[in-house]
Design a protein around this motif. Sequence first.
Motif, mmCIF file in Angstrom:
data_model
loop_
_atom_site.group_PDB
_atom_site.id
_atom_site.type_symbol
_atom_site.label_atom_id
_atom_site.label_comp_id
_atom_site.label_asym_id
_atom_site.label_seq_id
_atom_site.Cartn_x
_atom_site.Cartn_y
_atom_site.Cartn_z
ATOM 1 N N MET A 1 47.070 24.832 38.753
ATOM 2 C CA MET A 1 45.775 24.240 38.381
ATOM 3 C C MET A 1 44.672 24.932 39.167
ATOM 4 O O MET A 1 44.787 25.138 40.376
ATOM 5 N N ARG A 2 43.601 25.269 38.524
ATOM 6 C CA ARG A 2 42.507 25.961 39.197
ATOM 7 C C ARG A 2 41.255 25.105 39.199
ATOM 8 O O ARG A 2 40.926 24.494 38.214
ATOM 9 N N HIS A 3 40.573 25.116 40.350
ATOM 10 C CA HIS A 3 39.318 24.394 40.479
ATOM 11 C C HIS A 3 38.241 25.377 40.894
ATOM 12 O O HIS A 3 38.516 26.380 41.535
ATOM 13 N N THR A 4 37.028 25.085 40.563
ATOM 14 C CA THR A 4 35.928 25.946 40.968
ATOM 15 C C THR A 4 34.886 25.131 41.732
ATOM 16 O O THR A 4 34.513 24.048 41.320
ATOM 17 N N TYR A 5 34.471 25.680 42.864
ATOM 18 C CA TYR A 5 33.421 25.044 43.650
ATOM 19 C C TYR A 5 32.256 26.025 43.745
ATOM 20 O O TYR A 5 32.459 27.235 43.847
ATOM 21 N N THR A 6 31.040 25.534 43.723
ATOM 22 C CA THR A 6 29.876 26.391 43.877
ATOM 23 C C THR A 6 29.137 26.010 45.148
ATOM 24 O O THR A 6 28.930 24.841 45.420
ATOM 25 N N ARG A 7 28.823 27.020 45.941
ATOM 26 C CA ARG A 7 28.081 26.761 47.171
ATOM 27 C C ARG A 7 26.666 27.268 46.958
ATOM 28 O O ARG A 7 26.458 28.410 46.562
ATOM 29 N N SER B 1 19.558 40.481 41.444
ATOM 30 C CA SER B 1 20.282 39.320 40.929
ATOM 31 C C SER B 1 20.903 38.553 42.080
ATOM 32 O O SER B 1 21.299 39.136 43.075
ATOM 33 N N GLN B 2 20.984 37.216 41.940
ATOM 34 C CA GLN B 2 21.536 36.384 43.003
ATOM 35 C C GLN B 2 22.981 36.750 43.289
ATOM 36 O O GLN B 2 23.429 36.717 44.422
ATOM 37 N N SER B 3 23.744 37.138 42.248
ATOM 38 C CA SER B 3 25.161 37.441 42.442
ATOM 39 C C SER B 3 25.369 38.644 43.355
ATOM 40 O O SER B 3 26.368 38.729 44.043
ATOM 41 N N SER B 4 24.384 39.550 43.382
ATOM 42 C CA SER B 4 24.551 40.762 44.181
ATOM 43 C C SER B 4 24.580 40.460 45.667
ATOM 44 O O SER B 4 25.086 41.235 46.456
ATOM 45 N N THR B 5 24.020 39.310 46.081
ATOM 46 C CA THR B 5 23.957 38.993 47.510
ATOM 47 C C THR B 5 25.318 38.678 48.095
ATOM 48 O O THR B 5 25.497 38.746 49.293
ATOM 49 N N SER B 6 26.285 38.344 47.252
ATOM 50 C CA SER B 6 27.605 38.008 47.776
ATOM 51 C C SER B 6 28.635 39.099 47.517
ATOM 52 O O SER B 6 29.806 38.934 47.772
ATOM 53 N N GLU B 7 28.179 40.222 46.969
ATOM 54 C CA GLU B 7 29.111 41.283 46.654
ATOM 55 C C GLU B 7 29.619 41.973 47.913
ATOM 56 O O GLU B 7 28.937 42.073 48.926
ATOM 57 N N SER C 1 46.986 35.727 54.869
ATOM 58 C CA SER C 1 46.131 36.490 53.946
ATOM 59 C C SER C 1 45.688 35.650 52.751
ATOM 60 O O SER C 1 44.534 35.724 52.314
ATOM 61 N N LYS C 2 46.604 34.822 52.236
ATOM 62 C CA LYS C 2 46.262 33.964 51.089
ATOM 63 C C LYS C 2 45.240 32.893 51.478
ATOM 64 O O LYS C 2 44.412 32.483 50.657
ATOM 65 N N ALA C 3 45.305 32.439 52.725
ATOM 66 C CA ALA C 3 44.332 31.445 53.193
ATOM 67 C C ALA C 3 42.918 32.030 53.182
ATOM 68 O O ALA C 3 41.959 31.382 52.742
ATOM 69 N N ILE C 4 42.790 33.275 53.647
ATOM 70 C CA ILE C 4 41.483 33.948 53.640
ATOM 71 C C ILE C 4 41.019 34.175 52.206
ATOM 72 O O ILE C 4 39.869 33.894 51.844
ATOM 73 N N GLU C 5 41.926 34.659 51.375
ATOM 74 C CA GLU C 5 41.593 34.917 49.968
ATOM 75 C C GLU C 5 41.091 33.652 49.277
ATOM 76 O O GLU C 5 40.083 33.677 48.546
ATOM 77 N N THR C 6 41.768 32.537 49.520
ATOM 78 C CA THR C 6 41.383 31.268 48.899
ATOM 79 C C THR C 6 40.044 30.767 49.432
ATOM 80 O O THR C 6 39.197 30.287 48.665
ATOM 81 N N ALA C 7 39.850 30.895 50.746
ATOM 82 C CA ALA C 7 38.586 30.457 51.366
ATOM 83 C C ALA C 7 37.401 31.239 50.804
ATOM 84 O O ALA C 7 36.336 30.660 50.519
ATOM 85 N N VAL C 8 37.575 32.534 50.653
ATOM 86 C CA VAL C 8 36.501 33.396 50.132
ATOM 87 C C VAL C 8 36.167 33.019 48.688
ATOM 88 O O VAL C 8 34.991 32.883 48.321
ATOM 89 N N LYS C 9 37.191 32.834 47.870
ATOM 90 C CA LYS C 9 36.962 32.456 46.473
ATOM 91 C C LYS C 9 36.241 31.112 46.372
ATOM 92 O O LYS C 9 35.301 30.947 45.582
ATOM 93 N N ALA C 10 36.678 30.140 47.178
ATOM 94 C CA ALA C 10 36.052 28.811 47.145
ATOM 95 C C ALA C 10 34.594 28.882 47.603
ATOM 96 O O ALA C 10 33.717 28.240 47.023
ATOM 97 N N ALA C 11 34.343 29.678 48.644
ATOM 98 C CA ALA C 11 32.977 29.809 49.169
ATOM 99 C C ALA C 11 32.044 30.475 48.164
ATOM 100 O O ALA C 11 30.857 30.154 48.083
ATOM 101 N N LYS C 12 32.595 31.389 47.367
ATOM 102 C CA LYS C 12 31.787 32.124 46.391
ATOM 103 C C LYS C 12 31.699 31.418 45.039
ATOM 104 O O LYS C 12 31.038 31.898 44.124
ATOM 105 N N GLY C 13 32.375 30.261 44.920
ATOM 106 C CA GLY C 13 32.343 29.542 43.658
ATOM 107 C C GLY C 13 33.213 30.164 42.587
ATOM 108 O O GLY C 13 33.008 29.951 41.395
ATOM 109 N N GLN C 14 34.205 30.948 43.013
ATOM 110 C CA GLN C 14 35.126 31.580 42.073
ATOM 111 C C GLN C 14 36.364 30.696 41.872
ATOM 112 O O GLN C 14 36.625 29.797 42.666
ATOM 113 N N ALA C 15 37.110 30.959 40.817
ATOM 114 C CA ALA C 15 38.340 30.203 40.559
ATOM 115 C C ALA C 15 39.375 30.511 41.637
ATOM 116 O O ALA C 15 39.506 31.652 42.075
#
Length: 317
Positions: free
Chosen positions: A1-7, A23-29, A281-295
């Motif tokens: 199951m995937r959830h998305t959060y937006t910060r 663009s706003q998205s470029s600031t998190s690239e 490594s997966k913990a970091i990957e998940t934290a980054v995705k959640a912080a960026k509002g990605q799935a």
Amino acid sequence: MRHTYTRFISYSFFFITLLTGCSQSSTSEKGQNSESKKLVVGVSMLSMQNEFIVNVHDAMVKKAEADGVELITVDAERSALKQVEQIESFIAQKVDAIIMNPCEVEASSPAVTKALAAKIPIINVNSETSTKPTAFVGSDDVESARIAMKYIAEKLGGKGNVVMMHGYMGQAAQIKREQGAREILKQYPNLKLIAHQTGEWDRAKAMSLMENWIQSYGGQINAVFAQNDEMGLGAVKALTDAGLKDKVIVVSIDAIPDGLQAVKKGTLDATVFQNAEQQGSKAIETAVKAAKGQAYDKETLIPFQLVTKENLAKFLK
């Protein structure tokens, strides 16, 4: 199951003016040179005196460096109270995400509640809390104990006396590893658990505990199930000193380097590999995705594997 959060990040009017046309998205690239754009992740670890926990953290550091993420790491020193205070500090610092390696199932739960209330993603790594975090990355500790106790049962032909060394009481791994071990014991009525006590994940404490059990039970002990390698190695030392190691099976969990070497020597009969590198490594990957509002995956479970002399080579580095 995937959830998305937006910060949502608030910028000053002046800063927005400077960025007009971008663009706003470029600031998190990835690859932004500005330090202000670097994601900051607060990390609270159970105990940096524990080799496996250090291995998980090392993997987190490696992944964070590769992804351009700044880590702020603190050691909870096995104190849930201290851990909750550390999470409060991360919230005050307005970090982008939090990774917590919980000290206790219940007592560390308020930290999760506080982070979620502050709208900061919090990822539990390796261990769990009763309050559900944004995501969990780890392994099924019940399964690890089933694997270990099943090995003991088969080696003893389903009959004998077992002692069990618990980890730090109240921590998820301790609770679940006890659960898994008892599930297997129920399947073997002639396999008796004659003693169980905490060695607090510690080699020296486990050695002392094993010495006490040798005094109390002597030659009655046929096997030791230690809930981690540190305790397993402590038990091995006590049994070796007492001249009993050849008569007692010792199995533990984690497959830390010392544990693997002990399997190679034949002093530790088996261990159960827990993948610290993937958890970190997966913990970091998940934290980054959640912080960026990605799935992201709400739960990531990494399988355990039995390690014996027969398959040891693939686990040695």
